[in-house]
Motif scaffolding. Structure first.
Motif, mmCIF file in Angstrom:
data_model
loop_
_atom_site.group_PDB
_atom_site.id
_atom_site.type_symbol
_atom_site.label_atom_id
_atom_site.label_comp_id
_atom_site.label_asym_id
_atom_site.label_seq_id
_atom_site.Cartn_x
_atom_site.Cartn_y
_atom_site.Cartn_z
ATOM 1 N N HIS A 29 39.202 8.192 15.565
ATOM 2 C CA HIS A 29 38.752 6.840 15.233
ATOM 3 C C HIS A 29 39.776 6.125 14.364
ATOM 4 C CE1 HIS A 29 34.177 7.328 16.153
ATOM 5 N NE2 HIS A 29 34.961 7.611 17.179
ATOM 6 N N LEU A 30 39.811 4.809 14.511
ATOM 7 C CA LEU A 30 40.831 4.026 13.833
ATOM 8 C C LEU A 30 40.276 3.094 12.759
ATOM 9 C CD1 LEU A 30 42.945 2.990 16.956
ATOM 10 C CD2 LEU A 30 43.366 4.899 15.393
ATOM 11 N N TYR A 31 38.993 2.776 12.843
ATOM 12 C CA TYR A 31 38.380 1.828 11.913
ATOM 13 C C TYR A 31 37.348 2.565 11.072
ATOM 14 C CZ TYR A 31 40.479 -1.809 14.782
ATOM 15 O OH TYR A 31 41.376 -2.599 15.451
ATOM 16 N N PHE A 32 37.389 2.320 9.781
ATOM 17 C CA PHE A 32 36.519 3.046 8.851
ATOM 18 C C PHE A 32 35.774 2.055 7.968
ATOM 19 C CE2 PHE A 32 38.879 6.381 10.526
ATOM 20 C CZ PHE A 32 40.228 6.191 10.309
ATOM 21 N N TYR A 33 34.562 2.445 7.597
ATOM 22 C CA TYR A 33 33.688 1.533 6.868
ATOM 23 C C TYR A 33 32.921 2.278 5.776
ATOM 24 C CZ TYR A 33 34.299 -0.942 11.300
ATOM 25 O OH TYR A 33 34.840 -1.535 12.415
ATOM 26 N N TRP A 34 32.561 1.524 4.764
ATOM 27 C CA TRP A 34 31.551 1.964 3.815
ATOM 28 C C TRP A 34 30.420 0.941 3.809
ATOM 29 C CZ3 TRP A 34 31.121 6.617 1.684
ATOM 30 C CH2 TRP A 34 32.263 7.418 1.573
ATOM 31 N N VAL A 43 20.556 -1.826 5.030
ATOM 32 C CA VAL A 43 21.925 -1.329 4.954
ATOM 33 C C VAL A 43 22.862 -2.529 4.772
ATOM 34 C CG1 VAL A 43 23.707 -0.045 6.169
ATOM 35 C CG2 VAL A 43 21.307 0.603 6.453
ATOM 36 N N GLU A 44 23.762 -2.418 3.783
ATOM 37 C CA GLU A 44 24.655 -3.529 3.460
ATOM 38 C C GLU A 44 26.116 -3.122 3.643
ATOM 39 O OE1 GLU A 44 22.794 -5.902 -0.190
ATOM 40 O OE2 GLU A 44 22.990 -3.744 -0.614
ATOM 41 N N PHE A 45 26.874 -3.976 4.256
ATOM 42 C CA PHE A 45 28.298 -3.742 4.454
ATOM 43 C C PHE A 45 29.058 -3.863 3.138
ATOM 44 C CE2 PHE A 45 32.428 -3.877 6.286
ATOM 45 C CZ PHE A 45 33.107 -4.963 5.756
ATOM 46 N N LEU A 46 29.967 -2.937 2.901
ATOM 47 C CA LEU A 46 30.837 -3.025 1.734
ATOM 48 C C LEU A 46 32.259 -3.394 2.134
ATOM 49 C CD1 LEU A 46 29.802 0.121 -0.350
ATOM 50 C CD2 LEU A 46 29.124 -2.250 -0.710
ATOM 51 N N VAL A 47 32.851 -2.574 3.020
ATOM 52 C CA VAL A 47 34.269 -2.743 3.294
ATOM 53 C C VAL A 47 34.628 -2.091 4.617
ATOM 54 C CG1 VAL A 47 34.898 -0.612 2.079
ATOM 55 C CG2 VAL A 47 36.564 -2.466 2.218
ATOM 56 N N SER A 48 35.630 -2.659 5.277
ATOM 57 C CA SER A 48 36.198 -2.029 6.456
ATOM 58 C C SER A 48 37.689 -1.801 6.224
ATOM 59 C CB SER A 48 35.972 -2.881 7.707
ATOM 60 O OG SER A 48 36.581 -4.149 7.569
ATOM 61 N N GLN A 64 35.460 -3.284 -9.086
ATOM 62 C CA GLN A 64 35.056 -1.938 -9.494
ATOM 63 C C GLN A 64 35.178 -0.933 -8.348
ATOM 64 O OE1 GLN A 64 34.198 -0.890 -12.623
ATOM 65 N NE2 GLN A 64 34.889 -2.942 -13.169
ATOM 66 N N PHE A 65 35.302 -1.444 -7.139
ATOM 67 C CA PHE A 65 35.366 -0.593 -5.960
ATOM 68 C C PHE A 65 36.793 -0.527 -5.415
ATOM 69 C CE2 PHE A 65 30.878 0.112 -5.006
ATOM 70 C CZ PHE A 65 30.239 -0.936 -5.662
ATOM 71 N N SER A 66 37.131 0.609 -4.856
ATOM 72 C CA SER A 66 38.390 0.722 -4.128
ATOM 73 C C SER A 66 38.239 1.776 -3.046
ATOM 74 C CB SER A 66 39.545 1.079 -5.067
ATOM 75 O OG SER A 66 39.344 2.342 -5.655
ATOM 76 N N VAL A 67 39.044 1.648 -2.019
ATOM 77 C CA VAL A 67 39.038 2.630 -0.951
ATOM 78 C C VAL A 67 40.447 3.119 -0.714
ATOM 79 C CG1 VAL A 67 36.958 1.853 0.266
ATOM 80 C CG2 VAL A 67 39.170 0.792 0.789
ATOM 81 N N GLU A 68 40.504 4.312 -0.156
ATOM 82 C CA GLU A 68 41.807 4.928 0.055
ATOM 83 C C GLU A 68 41.724 5.931 1.194
ATOM 84 O OE1 GLU A 68 45.181 6.659 -3.006
ATOM 85 O OE2 GLU A 68 43.149 7.440 -3.177
ATOM 86 N N CYS A 92 29.358 6.302 5.052
ATOM 87 C CA CYS A 92 30.651 6.103 5.673
ATOM 88 C C CYS A 92 30.425 5.984 7.183
ATOM 89 C CB CYS A 92 31.546 7.297 5.364
ATOM 90 S SG CYS A 92 33.152 7.298 6.168
ATOM 91 N N ALA A 93 31.231 5.204 7.845
ATOM 92 C CA ALA A 93 31.107 5.046 9.295
ATOM 93 C C ALA A 93 32.490 4.869 9.903
ATOM 94 C CB ALA A 93 30.221 3.855 9.642
ATOM 95 N N SER A 94 32.592 5.185 11.177
ATOM 96 C CA SER A 94 33.861 4.978 11.865
ATOM 97 C C SER A 94 33.609 4.594 13.317
ATOM 98 C CB SER A 94 34.743 6.236 11.785
ATOM 99 O OG SER A 94 34.204 7.299 12.550
#
Lengths: 114, 112
Positions: A29-34, A43-48, A64-68, A92-94
């Motif tokens: 998978h190429l796209y990742f989400y929280w 359910v609420e979207f945070l980031v892709s 306050q949030f970060s992804v890596e 987490c989702a992909s």
């Protein structure tokens, strides 16, 4: 069947502490989400995240949030200084690509901030 | 601003009956409308999805009806079974890979 795995399943932390939630998306998978889900709410979207950068984020996803994606398999969500209202289930989702349909969700990490 | 409105909040249906859950959306740029099923302690799982170029899609006992002009879509569960008891979320996005906007969910209970 391939699946999205998340750790920890449950974390309890004190207000103001840093938390890192970890996810291993499905390998091709190429796209990742929280996303997050406060108890009993939607359910609420945070980031892709795509190609090692944030592609979209919601108003919830503040400084306050970060992804890596520290390596080829893990995808992490960091909350720098947790607040009581951060208590929620974090999913987490992909997805393989933007036109390939199914978004696969992990089983979630429950965060409790005391 | 609630982009996807879902009703009812809860639903009780007898085994063998039809469960109907409705959703309405506001953003005309949405072109992907999935339904997710969630069991307690689990993540949402895709049940069925539709794009606005068709008015209906059926997969087994599950059917999505889509009304583009009214900006509404609904999930019909035929011959409802106790194993269908779960929370159902409708969602919408600009594309299948973009951020999903979820409805507030419907808690379905199918009684024996």
């Amino acid at each position: 069947e391939p699946e999205v795995t998340q750790t920890p399943s449950h974390q309890v932390t004190q207000m103001g502490q840093e938390v890192i939630l970890r996810c291993v998306p499905i390998s091709n998978h190429l796209y990742f989400y929280w996303y997050r889900q406060i108890l009993g709410q939607k359910v609420e979207f945070l980031v892709s995240f795509y190609n090692n950068e944030i592609s979209e984020k919601s108003e919830i996803f503040d400084d306050q949030f970060s992804v890596e994606r520290p390596d080829g398999s893990n995808f992490t969500l960091k909350i720098r200084s947790t607040k009581l209202e951060d208590s929620a289930m974090y999913f987490c989702a992909s997805v393989a690509g933007t036109n390939t349909g199914e978004l696969f969700f992990g089983e979630g990490s429950r965060l409790t901030v005391l | 601003q609630q982009q996807v409105k879902q009703s009812p909040q809860s639903l009780i249906v007898q085994k063998g009956g039809i469960s109907i859950i409705n959703c309405a959306y506001e953003n005309t740029a949405f072109d992907y409308f999935p339904w997710y099923q969630q069991f307690p302690g689990k993540g949402p799982a895709l049940l069925i999805a539709i794009r606005p170029d068709v008015s209906e899609k059926k997969e087994g006992r599950f059917t999505i009806s889509f009304n583009k002009s009214a900006k509404q879509f609904s999930l019909h569960i035929m011959d409802s079974q106790p194993g269908d008891s779960a929370t159902y979320f409708c969602a919408a996005s600009r594309h299948s890979g973009y951020a999903l906007n979820f409805g507030k969910g419907t808690s379905l209970l199918v009684t024996p």
